[in-house]
Structures are given as C-alpha cells and as structure tokens.
Design a protein around this motif. Structure first.
Motif, PDB file in Angstrom:
ATOM      1  N   ASP A   1      39.497  36.625  47.086  1.00 30.38           N
ATOM      2  CA  ASP A   1      38.578  36.539  45.945  1.00 30.38           C
ATOM      3  C   ASP A   1      37.458  37.557  46.142  1.00 30.38           C
ATOM      4  O   ASP A   1      36.394  37.259  46.690  1.00 30.38           O
TER       5      ASP A   1
ATOM      6  N   GLU B   1      35.480  38.990  44.029  1.00 29.44           N
ATOM      7  CA  GLU B   1      34.241  38.739  43.297  1.00 29.44           C
ATOM      8  C   GLU B   1      33.312  37.799  44.068  1.00 29.44           C
ATOM      9  O   GLU B   1      32.093  37.956  44.048  1.00 29.44           O
ATOM     10  N   THR B   2      33.903  36.828  44.757  1.00 36.85           N
ATOM     11  CA  THR B   2      33.093  35.951  45.604  1.00 36.85           C
ATOM     12  C   THR B   2      32.470  36.749  46.746  1.00 36.85           C
ATOM     13  O   THR B   2      31.299  36.552  47.108  1.00 36.85           O
TER      14      THR B   2
ATOM     15  N   GLN C   1      28.457  37.337  47.659  1.00 36.03           N
ATOM     16  CA  GLN C   1      27.863  37.132  48.980  1.00 36.03           C
ATOM     17  C   GLN C   1      27.121  38.379  49.460  1.00 36.03           C
ATOM     18  O   GLN C   1      26.080  38.279  50.115  1.00 36.03           O
TER      19      GLN C   1
END
Length: 388
Positions: free
Chosen positions: A357, A359-360, A364
């Motif tokens: 992921d 985009e996660t 962060q």
C-alpha cells in the motif's frame, strides 16, 4: 585549503559569522540554517567555508545570495588557523556534523570566540575508537567541552556525549537540519521535468541511489528479477562516484539497453547517472529507492532524501550512520532492511504488483517530516544570545 587572497577578504565588514560545512551533505544541512538565520533578520555578514569543490558548488546552488563570502577551510595547523582567524575575525563559529578540528577549537577558545556544533553526531566508528582508546576518549571529551553549544541530531548522540562527561546544559537534541533542507528543496516542477525527460509513461522507474562498488551487481540482479513480472520497469542507477558510470554501462550492456544520463535514449532499460546534483530530484519520480553504502560496510547513504518525496526505501544491513531514522522508518513501514538481491527483488515486485500500500507509505512519510522539521529554528533559538 589555505587562505584566500587579501582582496577576496576585503568584502568583509565588521565581524562575520563563520559557518563551516565540509562537503555536499554538510552544505545541504547548512543551507537550512543559513536560510533560517537570514529569515530572522540576522544582519552580520556570513562566511561559508567548505573543504571540497563539490561542496562549494552545492553551496552556490542552494544558498547563493544568503552568504557573503565562500572560502576553503584552512589546514588544521596552528599557523594557518591563526592566520585565518586574524583575517576573518569571526564573531562566532559554527561547524556542521563531525568536523572536530583540535587546533581550530583551541584557538577559538583562546580568543573567546563562541563555537557551536550544529547537526552534531558521533559515528559508530568514532564511538568505537573513543571506547577502545583512553587517549581518544580524553581528547574528544576536551574538544567537545570547548563548544558553547552542541546541537545534536539524535538521542543516541546525546547519550554518547553525556557518557563523555559533557554537561547537559551544553547539549540539546534539535533534530536533523537535513530534514529542513530537504523540505526547502522539493520542487513539484522538478518532478514533472524528470517525468518528461525519462519518459515515465513507458514504465515504472526504480532508483538505486549512491551505490558503492559491489552493490551494483546486487541491484541489477534484483532488477532482472523484477523485469520478469514487470517487463516495463526501468532502473535509474546512481553510483556514489559518477565517474564509474562508463564502466557500469560496459559491465551491463550485454544484458540491458543501458545508457548514461548525459547520452539519454528514449528506449533505455537502465540509465546510469554520470553527474552530481540530480539524484535528489530523481527520487521524486521513483516507485521505490534502494540506498547504497548499505550492503557494503559504509554506514549507509542518506535515506531521508527519498522519504522527503514520499518514496518507499530499501537498504542492506548497514545503516549505522542513519540508525535512528532507520529504526523509525522500519517501524512506520516506510523502509525495508534486506539481506540479498532476492529480498530486494521481492520488495520491488510487491510494489510493482500493488501488494504494498504505497499511499499509506506516502502518508507515513509526510507525517514523519511534519514531526521532525524545525531543527534550524531550534538551533537559532538556542544560539541566539551568543550570535548577537
């Protein structure tokens, strides 16, 4: 090295602030500090010294117009140091990171010129030597004690200085100036420029940044495995020393369509970077970035640069020079620490196939920088009284 001619120094009026940044990395950190100093209305002149020509070039690129004079740092010999201080006559001296030169510090102390260490750190190798040799421990304790203020990147550096007996009143954890500098350097138009030049629409780009001899084969092996599942993937290979570019092209030309950046072709599979000053921007167009100096025992290169763009990073077992950042990136899922070409290939394949992921990860990265920025402001606040 040595001192500039008298006519060059004639531009100085009054007592300037002298900032020393040895080369490219330190100059990048210094740029954020200089910008903050000027933003606060600091009216004294600023002299910026470097040790290398590449450091000077980076200073002119990042901070031209914010400092008044560039000089090359003198040899750490009492005669040259005294001559330099006589001619420049600084009101204060700030040195970046690990440049602890005894004769300069002793002479500053004798002249009662305030001295500061900014973005300070004690590398793992230096710390091992300090622990191993009592004479080294005594010398470093004395030298660090001369500074009026020591502004550190990480808690680990703070703990080590306390172990040397340095007063807590002198040392502060202010964070990494390079974070502020990186945020200052991000330009969306640069990303768009490289996407066009590298024909990003032809396939995903993966970067191997600042690779050392012995790491290129690992990276290319991982890339070869990636190509089996993602045939449109392309690699940007940036050796730590760009003069190796031609040899790398010859080494891999029988396996891939390979070219140097200076002779870019549209249908490349691997492009080898043969000039300095572009790697940071190239991280902005990559899906993932392997960071060199980490499979070889070199302490690791800068893992902050790709993270500033929101790019997932990978590296080998050696990341001692960025140990605290590495641990935090691992805990946040931003980075992956690997032991082989096979593991690097698996990580890249997971990104290419959407199993990671991204985009996660990018979220962060943004959160990390939001929390860690502000070192320049903290250093200026702490040193303000002595810099007047």
């Amino acid at each position: 090295m040595g001192m500039p001619q008298a006519e060059k120094l004639s531009v100085l009026k009054g007592r300037p602030l002298w900032i020393h940044a040895v080369s490219v990395g330190e100059v990048q950190a210094a740029s954020a500090l200089i910008k903050e100093i000027r933003t606060r209305g600091f009216s004294r002149q600023i002299v910026l010294s470097t040790t290398t020509e590449t450091g000077k070039a980076m200073a002119m690129r990042l901070s031209e117009g914010l400092f008044d004079l560039h000089v090359y740092y003198p040899w750490d010999n009492r005669k040259y140091i005294r001559s330099a201080l006589d001619r420049i006559n600084p009101a204060a001296f700030i040195v970046l990171e690990t440049e602890i030169w005894p004769n300069m510090l002793w002479e500053l102390q004798a002249r009662k010129i305030p001295a500061f260490l900014a973005n300070g750190r004690i590398s793992e190798r230096t710390w091992k030597n300090i622990q191993k040799y009592p004479v080294a421990k005594k010398l470093f304790s004395e030298l660090f004690g001369i500074f009026d203020g020591i502004f550190l990147r990480e808690q680990l550096d703070f703990d080590r200085l306390r172990a040397l007996g340095i007063s807590e009143e002198k040392i502060k954890i202010t964070g990494d100036l390079k974070i502020d500098a990186l945020l200052n350097r991000i330009q969306p138009e640069a990303k768009e420029k490289w996407q066009t030049l590298l024909h990003a629409e032809k396939g995903q780009l993966y970067v191997a940044g600042s690779t050392h001899t012995g790491e290129d084969e690992i990276v290319v092996s991982a890339f070869e495995k990636l190509k089996k599942t993602s045939p449109n993937a392309r690699l940007i290979l940036a050796p730590r020393h760009p003069e190796r570019a031609e040899a790398l092209c010859s080494q891999f030309e029988n396996s891939f369509k390979i070219c140097r950046l200076s002779e870019l072709t549209e249908d490349f599979e691997i492009v080898v970077i043969d000039k300095i000053g572009v790697l940071f921007e190239l991280y902005g167009v990559s899906e993932a970035a392997f960071i060199g100096g980490s499979f070889t025992d070199n302490g690791g290169q800068n893992i902050l640069e790709p993270v500033a763009w929101g790019t997932p990073v990978q590296y080998g077992p050696h990341m001692e020079d960025f140990a605290e950042a590495s641990q935090e990136f691992l805990s946040r899922g931003i980075s992956a620490q690997l032991n082989s070409a096979e593991e690097l290939a698996e990580t890249w394949c997971a990104i290419a196939e959407g199993k990671t992921d991204v985009e996660t990860v990018r979220g962060q990265c943004r959160q990390y920088f939001a929390e860690k920025a502000g070192a320049a402001c903290k250093i200026c606040d702490a040193a303000a009284k002595s810099m007047k």
